[in-house]
Design an enzyme around this catalytic site. Structure first.
Site, short mmCIF file in Angstrom:
data_model
loop_
_atom_site.label_atom_id
_atom_site.label_comp_id
_atom_site.label_asym_id
_atom_site.label_seq_id
_atom_site.Cartn_x
_atom_site.Cartn_y
_atom_site.Cartn_z
N ASP A 55 0.84 -1.19 0.00
CA ASP A 55 0.00 0.00 0.00
C ASP A 55 0.88 1.25 0.00
O ASP A 55 1.80 1.37 0.82
CB ASP A 55 -0.90 -0.02 1.23
N HIS A 56 0.63 2.17 -0.91
CA HIS A 56 1.38 3.42 -1.02
C HIS A 56 2.88 3.18 -1.16
O HIS A 56 3.68 3.67 -0.36
CB HIS A 56 1.10 4.33 0.19
N ASP A 102 1.82 4.99 -5.54
CA ASP A 102 1.14 6.27 -5.30
C ASP A 102 1.95 7.40 -5.91
O ASP A 102 2.91 7.89 -5.33
CB ASP A 102 0.98 6.49 -3.79
#
Length: 291
Positions: free
Chosen positions: A98-99, A120
């Site tokens: 994530d990210h 991201d």
């Protein structure tokens, strides 16, 4: 790392490991009108509870390692933890970065056994975001795993402000990057502790009118549960990221365990008492999304 057919084969019972890619769980969600929980992990205790919750609800789960998790535990260790849980699980499990903010970080996650990379680039210009996300999507797809990108910056409670997703830019981003899922900024905010906000449904509809890629909501803890349920059934939003409300449940359980016996010092004994409350909180999240 397993070949792509082995990863997907786990879901079909060909091998024991139900470790799957993001596309493996989001494409059925898109077609069937539900969403999958992207549950943000910080350590062994919560990721173990999240898998137990998914098994109890008989639904897939996406285990997510975000920046704060990675600052505490190295990616190769997290990859092994996720995969260990997936091997023993009775439901499909996605190991998701994530990210990720750099190509190198995403490559390390891939090499560590993750089956999904979220890059991201939402703070970058549209051209740079497209170019960098495409490079990571191409790398992921060459390895048989998935890629999520973000267009439109999702801000933080008491921090950076959001920049809403432009539907035309979202369509261009989806088409030119080839991502398997697209995170959008439509009124959602990271780290929001209450559910008094809500998503901009007109903007969601405008984005969905221009692209059929599965959509992702970061900062899902701040979205009213009724709206999560309804949008999971009626739109192309196929993934809600949930972190804050589960961290709050875990923290409350740990505080209660510590306060119940101030003389107790063994952390394993204390942490055992976080399991059932965290499972219960995660079950509520997953049950609302699975339709």
């Amino acid at each position: 790392m397993e070949a792509p057919d082995q990863i997907r084969g786990a879901r079909d019972g060909e091998i024991a490991m139900p470790l799957v890619t993001l596309a493996d769980v989001l494409q059925p969600a898109l077609k069937q009108g539900h969403a999958v929980g992207g549950l943000v992990t910080l350590g062994w205790e919560d990721m173990r509870a999240f898998v137990a919750a998914a098994e109890a609800e008989n639904c897939p789960v996406i285990l997510q390692a975000g920046p704060s998790c990675r600052a505490h535990t190295p990616l190769p260790v997290l990859g092994q933890m996720f995969r260990h849980l997936a091997e023993a699980a009775s439901v499909p499990v996605v190991a998701h970065l994530d990210h990720g903010y750099t190509f190198e970080e995403c490559k390390e996650a891939l090499d560590s056994g993750f089956t999904s990379l979220m890059f991201d680039g939402s703070r970058k210009s549209l051209a740079d975001n497209i170019a960098e996300t495409k490079a990571i999507a191409d790398m992921a797809h060459a390895a048989g795993i998935s890629c999520e990108g973000e267009i439109g910056f999702v801000g933080y409670a008491d921090g950076e402000s959001s920049a809403g997703t432009d539907p035309t830019e979202a369509a261009q981003f989806a088409a030119e990057t080839g991502v398997d899922a697209m995170a959008i900024s439509v009124g959602n905010v990271h780290l929001q502790q209450d559910k008094e906000g809500g998503l901009d449904e007109a903007r969601i509809a405008a984005i969905q009118a221009l692209t059929g890629v599965p959509l992702v909501i970061h900062g899902g803890s701040g979205v009213p549960v009724e709206q999560r349920q309804r949008l999971a059934r009626t739109t192309n939003i196929c993934k809600f990221n949930i972190g804050t409300e589960l961290r709050m449940a875990f923290g409350a359980a740990m505080r209660a365990a510590v306060n119940a016996d101030p003389d107790r010092f063994d952390r394993v004994t204390i942490l055992k008492e976080t399991h059932e409350p965290t499972v219960a909180a995660a079950r509520q999240v997953l049950a609302a999304l699975k339709g």
